[in-house]
Design a protein around this motif. Structure first.
Motif, short mmCIF file in Angstrom:
data_model
loop_
_atom_site.label_atom_id
_atom_site.label_comp_id
_atom_site.label_asym_id
_atom_site.label_seq_id
_atom_site.Cartn_x
_atom_site.Cartn_y
_atom_site.Cartn_z
N ALA A 136 -8.12 2.33 3.81
CA ALA A 136 -9.61 2.70 3.43
C ALA A 136 -9.25 4.28 3.65
CB ALA A 136 -10.48 2.36 4.76
N ILE A 137 -9.98 5.42 2.65
CA ILE A 137 -10.09 6.72 2.38
C ILE A 137 -11.46 7.35 2.28
CG2 ILE A 137 -9.01 9.02 1.21
CD1 ILE A 137 -6.75 6.59 0.08
N LEU B 8 -14.50 -2.94 6.29
CA LEU B 8 -13.49 -2.35 6.61
C LEU B 8 -13.19 -3.50 7.17
CD1 LEU B 8 -15.17 0.87 8.47
CD2 LEU B 8 -13.20 0.63 6.16
N ALA B 9 -13.26 -4.90 7.52
CA ALA B 9 -12.39 -5.87 8.01
C ALA B 9 -11.14 -5.84 7.37
CB ALA B 9 -13.36 -7.40 8.36
N ALA C 118 -5.60 0.67 7.93
CA ALA C 118 -5.04 2.47 8.20
C ALA C 118 -6.17 3.04 7.42
CB ALA C 118 -3.84 2.76 7.72
N VAL C 119 -6.80 4.08 8.08
CA VAL C 119 -8.23 4.60 7.67
C VAL C 119 -7.11 6.43 7.56
CG1 VAL C 119 -10.34 6.12 7.82
CG2 VAL C 119 -9.72 3.73 8.34
N VAL C 120 -7.36 6.57 6.87
CA VAL C 120 -7.49 8.54 6.30
C VAL C 120 -8.51 8.56 5.95
CG1 VAL C 120 -5.54 10.36 4.99
CG2 VAL C 120 -4.81 7.84 5.42
N PRO D 39 -8.40 -0.82 13.14
CA PRO D 39 -6.73 -0.36 12.16
C PRO D 39 -6.02 0.38 12.84
CG PRO D 39 -9.02 0.71 11.29
CD PRO D 39 -9.50 0.71 12.35
N ARG D 40 -4.75 0.15 12.01
CA ARG D 40 -3.32 0.16 13.76
C ARG D 40 -3.28 2.10 12.74
NH1 ARG D 40 -1.61 -4.26 11.13
NH2 ARG D 40 0.38 -2.66 9.89
N ARG D 41 -3.96 2.45 12.32
CA ARG D 41 -3.50 3.87 11.98
C ARG D 41 -4.77 4.15 11.58
NH1 ARG D 41 -0.85 7.93 13.94
NH2 ARG D 41 1.01 9.31 13.00
#
Length: 298
Positions: free
Chosen positions: A4-5, A55-56, A60-62, A104-106
């Motif tokens: 997700a960004i 978001l499930a 990773a999210v930026v 998220p993992r990141r």
């Protein structure tokens, strides 16, 4: 990977989304309006709200969203907008992710080399001290907003980005027409260092960090060869086969742009990517001549 960004419509976000999608990743965009497609997730930074159901499964999210810093006069209203857009957005993302059953993992969060203030001719890496001024204070507050995510065990890296170079936008995109006409030139005395990074390396470094959750904290996203403004100017002119005889006086820029000129244009920042280099990232454009030749020659 499902990523997700935020800020996906900006210069960096657009290029990053395109790159990830081309490689087969599932990319979702957080938007500040009702979602129109399956690839969009509605969020409201001001209200601290994100559609968490969508978001499930995100790995990773930026987070790149934030009001443009300039070029503009730094009125009290503009500074407030810049500050709040970064603090509220980052706080919302960090808090929401921390509360998820399977977070998220990141998490990669946009940041800026403005943290270091004016470094003069001194080269600084991520261990460099915090500088002074609006941007230095803003970055410190901005990065602190990820604390909920870090406490929840999410590996967080802060993308302390320099001046991103690309034809499509930023300082290069804005000034390229003038340089093509032979009307480009150095800013002030031209001795201030410019810590730059090509858009290709900005995207490359972000993708590199997505795969390296062991790298947390501040990471300088700059090329290993920062240069004085006069060198940048003359190199760009040579790449375009044009003269660069114009000089924009510092006093004129201060009168027109006040704080933005002082902290973002005339400031000298010699920032180097120590952590990226030590971690094995290989730059597409390590030197300014090759970068500008490639970018303006496309």
């Amino acid at each position: 990977m499902r990523i997700a960004i935020t800020g996906a419509s900006g210069l960096i976000g657009t290029a990053l989304s395109r790159s990830l999608t081309a490689e087969g990743h599932d990319v979702l965009h957080l938007v500040r309006r009702p979602a129109r497609t399956a690839a969009e997730i509605e969020w409201s930074p001001e209200e601290g709200r994100v559609d968490t159901e969508r978001l499930a499964g995100v790995e990773a999210v930026v987070h790149l969203a934030g009001a443009p810093i300039g070029p503009a006069r730094w009125t009290a209203r503009h500074r407030h907008r810049v500050r709040e857009s970064r603090l509220a957005g980052t706080r919302t993302i960090a808090t929401v992710l921390a509360a998820m059953d399977t977070p998220p993992r990141r998490l990669l969060c946009g940041s800026a080399i403005g943290f270091y203030g004016d470094t003069g001719t001194r080269s600084v890496g991520e261990d460099g001290p915090r500088g002074t001024g609006f941007l230095a204070d803003l970055v410190a507050e901005w990065e602190a907003q990820t604390d909920p995510a870090e406490r929840a065990g999410i590996p967080v890296a802060h993308l302390r980005t320099g001046v991103v170079l690309d034809r499509a936008g930023g300082i290069l995109g804005a000034t390229l027409p003038l340089f093509r006409l032979g009307l480009g030139g150095r800013l002030g005395d031209g001795r201030q260092y410019l810590s730059w990074i090509s858009l290709a390396d900005e995207v490359g470094a972000i993708r590199f960090l997505l795969e390296r959750p062991d790298i947390t904290g501040p990471v300088n996203l700059t090329a290993p060869g920062p240069v004085p403004n006069a060198v940048y100017t003359s190199t760009l002119a040579r790449a375009l086969h044009r003269p660069a005889l114009v000089r924009v006086p510092g006093a004129l820029m201060r009168a027109a742009l006040d704080g933005f000129a002082e902290e973002a244009v005339l400031v000298s920042q010699r920032v180097v990517p120590e952590r990226l280099t030590a971690s094995g990232y290989s730059f597409h454009h390590p030197d300014i001549a090759g970068a500008l030749s490639d970018i303006v020659g496309r």
